[in-house]
Scaffold this motif. Structure first.
Motif, PDB file in Angstrom:
ATOM      1  N   THR A 164      -7.286   6.149   8.999  1.00 55.22           N
ATOM      2  CA  THR A 164      -6.957   5.686   7.850  1.00 55.22           C
ATOM      3  C   THR A 164      -5.566   6.538   7.323  1.00 55.22           C
ATOM      4  N   HIS A 165      -5.695   7.557   7.850  1.00 54.07           N
ATOM      5  CA  HIS A 165      -4.360   8.339   7.371  1.00 54.07           C
ATOM      6  C   HIS A 165      -3.051   7.499   8.063  1.00 54.07           C
ATOM      7  N   LEU A 166      -3.394   6.961   9.242  1.00 51.70           N
ATOM      8  CA  LEU A 166      -2.160   6.350   9.816  1.00 51.70           C
ATOM      9  C   LEU A 166      -1.619   5.278   9.242  1.00 51.70           C
ATOM     10  N   PHE A 167      -2.379   4.538   8.219  1.00 53.81           N
ATOM     11  CA  PHE A 167      -2.060   3.430   7.677  1.00 53.81           C
ATOM     12  C   PHE A 167      -1.599   3.777   6.179  1.00 53.81           C
ATOM     13  N   PHE A 168      -2.318   4.574   5.577  1.00 55.90           N
ATOM     14  CA  PHE A 168      -2.124   4.981   4.269  1.00 55.90           C
ATOM     15  C   PHE A 168      -1.692   6.465   3.883  1.00 55.90           C
ATOM     16  N   LYS A 169      -0.652   6.744   2.957  1.00 57.90           N
ATOM     17  CA  LYS A 169      -0.419   8.293   2.621  1.00 57.90           C
ATOM     18  C   LYS A 169      -1.321   8.556   1.461  1.00 57.90           C
ATOM     19  N   GLU A 170      -1.567   7.578   0.500  1.00 62.65           N
ATOM     20  CA  GLU A 170      -2.475   7.867  -0.614  1.00 62.65           C
ATOM     21  C   GLU A 170      -3.988   7.308  -0.233  1.00 62.65           C
ATOM     22  N   THR A 171      -5.018   8.086  -0.733  1.00 68.05           N
ATOM     23  CA  THR A 171      -6.351   7.911  -0.523  1.00 68.05           C
ATOM     24  C   THR A 171      -6.727   6.340  -0.910  1.00 68.05           C
TER      25      THR A 171
ATOM     26  N   ARG B  17      -2.951  -2.908   5.920  1.00 68.80           N
ATOM     27  CA  ARG B  17      -2.263  -2.672   4.576  1.00 68.80           C
ATOM     28  C   ARG B  17      -2.650  -3.998   3.794  1.00 68.80           C
ATOM     29  N   LEU B  18      -2.145  -5.049   4.243  1.00 66.82           N
ATOM     30  CA  LEU B  18      -2.640  -6.385   3.260  1.00 66.82           C
ATOM     31  C   LEU B  18      -4.146  -6.560   3.158  1.00 66.82           C
ATOM     32  N   PHE B  19      -4.838  -6.316   4.157  1.00 67.65           N
ATOM     33  CA  PHE B  19      -6.361  -6.575   3.992  1.00 67.65           C
ATOM     34  C   PHE B  19      -6.916  -5.558   2.965  1.00 67.65           C
ATOM     35  N   VAL B  20      -6.432  -4.403   3.039  1.00 69.67           N
ATOM     36  CA  VAL B  20      -7.037  -3.762   2.039  1.00 69.67           C
ATOM     37  C   VAL B  20      -6.491  -4.013   0.566  1.00 69.67           C
ATOM     38  N   LYS B  21      -5.219  -4.413   0.529  1.00 68.11           N
ATOM     39  CA  LYS B  21      -4.939  -4.794  -0.833  1.00 68.11           C
ATOM     40  C   LYS B  21      -5.569  -5.872  -1.357  1.00 68.11           C
ATOM     41  N   GLU B  22      -6.065  -7.136  -0.305  1.00 70.20           N
ATOM     42  CA  GLU B  22      -6.682  -8.220  -0.661  1.00 70.20           C
ATOM     43  C   GLU B  22      -8.180  -7.940  -1.307  1.00 70.20           C
ATOM     44  N   VAL B  23      -8.607  -6.806  -0.461  1.00 68.81           N
ATOM     45  CA  VAL B  23     -10.163  -6.248  -0.874  1.00 68.81           C
ATOM     46  C   VAL B  23     -10.180  -6.209  -2.371  1.00 68.81           C
ATOM     47  N   PHE B  24      -9.124  -5.278  -2.808  1.00 69.43           N
ATOM     48  CA  PHE B  24      -8.915  -4.846  -4.417  1.00 69.43           C
ATOM     49  C   PHE B  24      -8.979  -5.944  -5.239  1.00 69.43           C
ATOM     50  N   ILE B  25      -8.057  -6.945  -4.630  1.00 66.52           N
ATOM     51  CA  ILE B  25      -7.824  -8.238  -5.714  1.00 66.52           C
ATOM     52  C   ILE B  25      -9.195  -8.959  -5.740  1.00 66.52           C
ATOM     53  N   LYS B  26      -9.799  -8.989  -4.428  1.00 61.54           N
ATOM     54  CA  LYS B  26     -10.989  -9.730  -4.585  1.00 61.54           C
ATOM     55  C   LYS B  26     -12.100  -9.135  -5.592  1.00 61.54           C
ATOM     56  N   ILE B  27     -12.167  -7.801  -5.505  1.00 59.34           N
ATOM     57  CA  ILE B  27     -12.968  -6.996  -6.269  1.00 59.34           C
ATOM     58  C   ILE B  27     -12.728  -7.397  -7.876  1.00 59.34           C
ATOM     59  N   ASP B  28     -11.468  -7.136  -8.307  1.00 55.53           N
ATOM     60  CA  ASP B  28     -11.135  -7.629  -9.576  1.00 55.53           C
ATOM     61  C   ASP B  28     -11.617  -9.029 -10.021  1.00 55.53           C
ATOM     62  N   LYS B  29     -11.364 -10.112  -8.971  1.00 57.30           N
ATOM     63  CA  LYS B  29     -11.640 -11.372  -9.203  1.00 57.30           C
ATOM     64  C   LYS B  29     -13.411 -11.691  -9.477  1.00 57.30           C
ATOM     65  N   GLU B  30     -14.041 -10.768  -8.779  1.00 57.80           N
ATOM     66  CA  GLU B  30     -15.725 -10.833  -8.786  1.00 57.80           C
ATOM     67  C   GLU B  30     -16.068 -10.203  -9.999  1.00 57.80           C
TER      68      GLU B  30
END
Length: 296
Positions: free
Chosen positions: A185-192, A223-236
């Motif tokens: 995970t740390h190789l893709f994101f600086k923040e948790t 990075r794009l996929f994780v962003k879309e996961v959180f968008i999808k959670i908000d939609k649900e």
């Protein structure tokens, strides 16, 4: 014999069952050619396995109201369990979000279990159900998809038939850890991004580090996929029915209002005697009783 009785405002219980999620899409491995939004679009549904819908519906309310195997059976069970004497009553609202940690400590002390540590507070505050059926997802990264991506996502799965790719597992900390795997995970994101974790097998890890071109494409995709996961959670979340929706239903439907009142009276029979103050806290149940009184 000791026992824990987890109780909740009956209107909130009904709301939760109405919002009960089902899995609609079962494929769990995709390619870099697949748009993250398309992968996630139809994974979550609502209702019954025989009739899964994209939105929760009040149409299923009568089923949950009358189903004693799943709902509103606590009073009946406590009366029948004659050997259960030491019952610890726990209100669901006390183990959700910021309240969870301190009340799980109290529960552990009562049961003489290991006390949760202060560092566990954030863990207890999380909502596991938000990620249900969205993750885990595996992405098979193959060099053949790099050229295709120049024209955008094509959503084809041809690369799954090819050898020599790298499998990236996008999962959560709640899933069972796979043996011989490494968290990257740390190789893709600086923040948790907890509770999301990015995993890779030891076998693929060396290939990932050595193939800089493919590594760069994977990083951008994840990075794009994780962003879309959180968008999808908000939609649900926006789809969910509320306690107010349930109360409006009972205002309009006399027969189900009476059926629900009978169900809750049986459900709360023991609690009325042993923990009446818990019931007094439930604002939606109070609102339901007010509807019953005003309607006669």
């Amino acid at each position: 014999m000791p026992a824990i009785n987890l109780v909740r405002d009956p209107v909130s219980i009904l709301k939760s069952f109405l919002n009960y999620k089902r899995q609609r899409e079962f494929r769990d491995i995709f390619t870099l050619s697949c748009a993250p939004s398309s992968i996630l679009e139809n994974r979550v549904g609502y209702g019954f396995y025989t009739d899964i819908k994209p939105l929760p519906s009040l149409e299923s309310l009568p089923f949950w109201c009358f189903d004693r195997m799943m709902c509103f059976h606590d009073g009946l069970m406590l009366k029948d369990c004659v050997q259960v004497h030491n019952v610890y009553y726990l209100d669901m609202q006390d183990i959700i979000g910021k309240n969870a940690y301190k009340n799980m400590r109290k529960l552990a002390q009562h049961l003489k279990l290991e006390i949760p540590k202060e560092c566990d507070e954030e863990f207890f505050a999380r909502r596991i159900a938000d990620f249900e059926f969205l993750l885990p997802i595996r992405i098979y990264a193959h060099w053949s998809d790099i050229d295709k991506l120049r024209n955008g996502f094509s959503n084809d799965l041809e690369a799954l038939q090819l050898q020599g790719g790298i499998t990236i597992n996008i999962t959560t900390c709640y899933a069972l850890a796979q043996e011989d795997s490494v968290e990257i995970t740390h190789l893709f994101f600086k923040e948790t991004i907890m509770p999301i974790m990015i995993m890779i097998s030891l076998k693929d890890y060396e290939s990932f580090l050595q193939n800089e071109k493919l590594q760069g494409v994977i990083c951008e995709y994840v990075r794009l996929f994780v962003k879309e996961v959180f968008i999808k959670i908000d939609k649900e979340k926006a789809k969910r029915l509320t306690e107010e929706d349930v109360l409006k239903y009972f205002q309009a439907c006399v027969s189900m209002r009476q059926a629900f009142r009978e169900a809750t009276e049986a459900y709360l029979e023991v609690l009325h005697t042993r923990k009446p103050k818990m019931i007094q806290r439930w604002k939606y149940y109070k609102a339901f009783l007010k509807i019953c009184e005003e309607s006669g």
